[in-house]
Design a protein around this motif. Structure first.
Motif, mmCIF file in Angstrom:
data_model
loop_
_atom_site.group_PDB
_atom_site.id
_atom_site.type_symbol
_atom_site.label_atom_id
_atom_site.label_comp_id
_atom_site.label_asym_id
_atom_site.label_seq_id
_atom_site.Cartn_x
_atom_site.Cartn_y
_atom_site.Cartn_z
ATOM 1 N N GLU A 2 0.831 -1.219 0.000
ATOM 2 C CA GLU A 2 0.000 0.000 0.000
ATOM 3 C C GLU A 2 0.860 1.262 0.000
ATOM 4 N N THR A 3 2.084 1.158 0.523
ATOM 5 C CA THR A 3 2.919 2.357 0.640
ATOM 6 C C THR A 3 3.669 2.634 -0.666
ATOM 7 N N TYR A 4 3.522 1.759 -1.644
ATOM 8 C CA TYR A 4 4.312 1.933 -2.865
ATOM 9 C C TYR A 4 3.877 3.154 -3.675
ATOM 10 N N VAL A 5 4.857 3.995 -3.966
ATOM 11 C CA VAL A 5 4.580 5.154 -4.808
ATOM 12 C C VAL A 5 5.457 5.021 -6.061
ATOM 13 N N PRO A 6 4.845 4.857 -7.225
ATOM 14 C CA PRO A 6 5.675 4.709 -8.419
ATOM 15 C C PRO A 6 6.476 5.986 -8.682
ATOM 16 N N PRO A 7 7.682 5.842 -9.241
ATOM 17 C CA PRO A 7 8.513 7.028 -9.442
ATOM 18 C C PRO A 7 7.849 8.032 -10.383
ATOM 19 N N ALA A 8 8.013 9.313 -10.071
ATOM 20 C CA ALA A 8 7.359 10.341 -10.881
ATOM 21 C C ALA A 8 8.196 10.697 -12.111
ATOM 22 N N LYS A 9 9.503 10.489 -12.015
ATOM 23 C CA LYS A 9 10.381 10.853 -13.139
ATOM 24 C C LYS A 9 11.086 9.600 -13.648
ATOM 25 N N PRO A 10 11.453 9.592 -14.941
ATOM 26 C CA PRO A 10 12.141 8.403 -15.449
ATOM 27 C C PRO A 10 13.569 8.297 -14.912
ATOM 28 N N SER A 11 14.010 7.062 -14.722
ATOM 29 C CA SER A 11 15.386 6.822 -14.270
ATOM 30 C C SER A 11 16.295 6.685 -15.491
ATOM 31 N N LEU A 12 17.534 7.140 -15.350
ATOM 32 C CA LEU A 12 18.495 7.015 -16.461
ATOM 33 C C LEU A 12 19.162 5.638 -16.473
ATOM 34 N N ILE A 13 18.898 4.854 -15.453
ATOM 35 C CA ILE A 13 19.548 3.534 -15.387
ATOM 36 C C ILE A 13 19.029 2.632 -16.501
ATOM 37 N N GLY A 14 19.966 1.960 -17.159
ATOM 38 C CA GLY A 14 19.598 1.069 -18.251
ATOM 39 C C GLY A 14 19.823 1.694 -19.610
ATOM 40 N N LEU A 15 20.202 2.991 -19.632
ATOM 41 C CA LEU A 15 20.425 3.645 -20.930
ATOM 42 C C LEU A 15 21.876 3.486 -21.368
ATOM 43 N N SER A 16 22.046 3.284 -22.668
ATOM 44 C CA SER A 16 23.392 3.209 -23.252
ATOM 45 C C SER A 16 23.943 4.626 -23.369
ATOM 46 N N ARG A 17 25.207 4.748 -23.758
ATOM 47 C CA ARG A 17 25.795 6.092 -23.933
ATOM 48 C C ARG A 17 24.981 6.903 -24.946
ATOM 49 N N ALA A 18 24.632 6.243 -26.066
ATOM 50 C CA ALA A 18 23.898 6.963 -27.112
ATOM 51 C C ALA A 18 22.531 7.420 -26.601
ATOM 52 N N GLU A 19 21.880 6.555 -25.822
ATOM 53 C CA GLU A 19 20.552 6.929 -25.287
ATOM 54 C C GLU A 19 20.671 8.044 -24.253
ATOM 55 N N ILE A 63 25.645 -3.342 -20.878
ATOM 56 C CA ILE A 63 25.993 -2.314 -19.872
ATOM 57 C C ILE A 63 26.767 -2.951 -18.714
ATOM 58 N N VAL A 64 26.278 -4.091 -18.233
ATOM 59 C CA VAL A 64 26.931 -4.750 -17.092
ATOM 60 C C VAL A 64 28.381 -5.121 -17.437
ATOM 61 N N ALA A 65 28.597 -5.518 -18.714
ATOM 62 C CA ALA A 65 29.936 -5.982 -19.109
ATOM 63 C C ALA A 65 30.880 -4.835 -19.455
ATOM 64 N N ASP A 66 30.357 -3.642 -19.647
ATOM 65 C CA ASP A 66 31.193 -2.534 -20.124
ATOM 66 C C ASP A 66 32.294 -2.229 -19.109
ATOM 67 N N ASN A 67 33.521 -2.215 -19.625
ATOM 68 C CA ASN A 67 34.675 -2.066 -18.750
ATOM 69 C C ASN A 67 34.819 -0.675 -18.132
ATOM 70 N N GLU A 68 34.172 0.300 -18.724
ATOM 71 C CA GLU A 68 34.225 1.647 -18.126
ATOM 72 C C GLU A 68 33.071 1.870 -17.164
ATOM 73 N N GLY A 69 32.350 0.780 -16.864
ATOM 74 C CA GLY A 69 31.218 0.920 -15.951
ATOM 75 C C GLY A 69 31.248 -0.183 -14.907
ATOM 76 N N ILE A 70 30.187 -0.960 -14.850
ATOM 77 C CA ILE A 70 30.088 -2.023 -13.839
ATOM 78 C C ILE A 70 31.222 -3.042 -14.022
ATOM 79 N N GLY A 71 31.555 -3.312 -15.282
ATOM 80 C CA GLY A 71 32.790 -4.038 -15.574
ATOM 81 C C GLY A 71 32.838 -5.497 -15.160
ATOM 82 N N ILE A 72 31.731 -6.200 -15.290
ATOM 83 C CA ILE A 72 31.765 -7.660 -15.060
ATOM 84 C C ILE A 72 31.882 -8.309 -16.439
#
Ligand code: SAH
Ligand code: SF4
Length: 408
Positions: free
Chosen positions: A25-42, A224-233
């Motif tokens: 019941e306490t869940y409030v969906p985010p009002a603004k979009p998150s940038l997480i999951g976007l590629s550099r181009a996006e 994105i997860v594999a990108d060496n300049e980021g999360i880098g796994i």
């Protein structure tokens, strides 16, 4: 649930305290979009939408990339190399929010399971939920990531398959699981420690859902997860497990290049049709041909064949013999998984003695055949036990609920 806050690892203590489940019941969906999951181009494209000049977009996107995926910044405020004005502008339009963690359970073996809440985009259902599991071992820490809410495939021994609601996760919700794990484990620092110093070193797409039925989002997230300049796994530490969506297996090799795991579980079509109903569409011979054609496989990068040990169903030495025969010519490892029971299942796990005999036969035939130690069984975090409470409602049930919501 056991409280193992004292659990220590090579990289130090884990800072976060376990969470109790937060009411829906306490869940409030985010009002603004998150940038997480976007590629550099996006990211560059989104910057364009808030008035950043074309000549600056690429550089700014690179800065954002670094803060989001390398440093794990959870607010724009932390991004000190970006001007205050720009940060203010970003703040106005976007977030760097991850999926909301609504519960955390810690097994007595150190396994952690997080329940994540995601917006449903629907007034009636309010939110969707998925689970994500962290399994610490001496030489690695594996994060088991979900690709869908529920699963369409109904494998008869899998708890997730009994869940009615199904929706694909977005790339952001998939990357977000890795970021949540790093947040909760305090695992963003220590990047340059010799030996890595990381807690989350490996990712397996073995949580809820069939990753190859959500191909684009899974591909975008894993890149994105594999990108060496980021999360880098690195891709060698990412394993994609599929129940056998043949047309997408080769694509996964070409477009993702991760390690591949196949949920085989049976060596005869008749039985596999029953255990993994997708087999009726893509039978064993076709599946194994796709494995032979998998572009990223080699002796150094073997394909893992998962085989759940079901008492009296698929665990005879005849099955073992046929398994070895079927895999001839494929660079393969075999992973025997003791069946993890869940409420209501009719299957039982094979006797330990039988699992050992099966494993020995395979080992003698030249295959590495580790038996996967069940982890986190006490918190229903082991393979195939994941199932969130979100259930799919029939169109009729939805309509009725909507009508009720409107008359409230
Ligand atoms: N949908 C994908 C990935 C998620 S399932 C797939 O099927 O491969 C991850 C692994 O857990 C699969 O090998 C699956 O067959 C196995 N699994 C499912 N239910 C299980 C259970 N109850 N006990 C043990 N393993 C199970
Ligand atoms: Fe879906 Fe995999 Fe479970 Fe089968 S084993 S129902 S494909 S999650």
């Amino acid at each position: 649930m056991t409280d193992s806050l004292t659990h220590m690892t090579a990289a130090g203590s884990i800072a976060s305290a376990p969470l109790e489940k937060i009411a829906l019941e306490t869940y409030v969906p985010p009002a603004k979009p998150s940038l997480i999951g976007l590629s550099r181009a996006e990211l560059a494209e989104r910057l364009g939408t808030i008035g950043v000049a074309p000549a600056q977009r690429k550089m700014r996107a690179q800065q954002l990339w670094h803060w989001i995926y390398f440093r794990g910044a959870a607010t724009f405020d932390q991004m000190t190399s970006i001007s205050k004005e720009m940060r203010g502008q970003l703040e106005q339009h976007f977030t760097v929010a991850r999926p909301e963690v609504v519960a955390e359970q810690i097994s007595n073996d150190g396994t952690r399971k997080w329940l994540l809440r995601l917006p449903s985009g629907d007034a009636v259902e309010k939110a969707h939920e998925v689970e994500c599991v962290y399994i610490p071992e001496t030489d690695r820490g594996t994060l088991c990531v979900s690709s869908q809410v529920g699963c369409t495939l109904n494998c008869s021994f899998c708890h997730t398959g009994t869940q009615r609601l199904v929706r694909n996760l977005t790339a952001g919700e998939i990357v977000g699981q890795v970021m949540v794990a790093r947040d909760r484990l305090n695992d963003w620092a220590d990047r340059d420690t010799p030996g890595g110093g990381r807690l989350v070193t490996n990712v397996v797409m073995m949580g809820m859902g069939e990753p190859l039925y959500n191909f684009d989002a899974v591909r975008d997230a894993l890149l994105i997860v594999a990108d060496n300049e980021g999360i880098g796994i690195s891709r060698r530490r990412i394993t994609l497990s599929t129940s056998g969506v043949v047309p997408n297996i080769v694509r996964a090799g070409e477009e993702i290049g991760a390690m591949l795991a196949i949920s085989l579980h049976a060596v005869r079509d008749e039985l596999r049709d029953e255990l993994v109903p997708l087999n009726r569409k893509y039978p064993i011979a076709e599946l194994l041909q796709a494995c032979r054609d998998y572009p990223a496989s080699s002796n150094a990068r073997r394909i893992t064949f998962e085989y759940v040990m079901l008492k009296g169903v698929n665990d005879s030495l005849d099955d073992a013999r046929l398994l070895v025969k079927l895999l001839k010519g494929i660079p393969a490892k075999i992973n025997l998984i003791p069946f993890n029971p869940w409420p209501g299942t009719a299957y039982e796990c094979s006797d330990w003695n039988q699992i050992e005999k099966f494993s020995e036969y395979i080992f003698d035939a030249g295959y590495s055949s580790p038996v996967r130690t069940p982890r986190g069984r006490d918190i229903l975090a082991a393979c195939g036990q994941l199932k969130s409470e979100t259930e799919k409602l029939s169109a009729r049930e939805r309509q009725a609920l909507r009508a009720m919501a409107m008359t409230d």
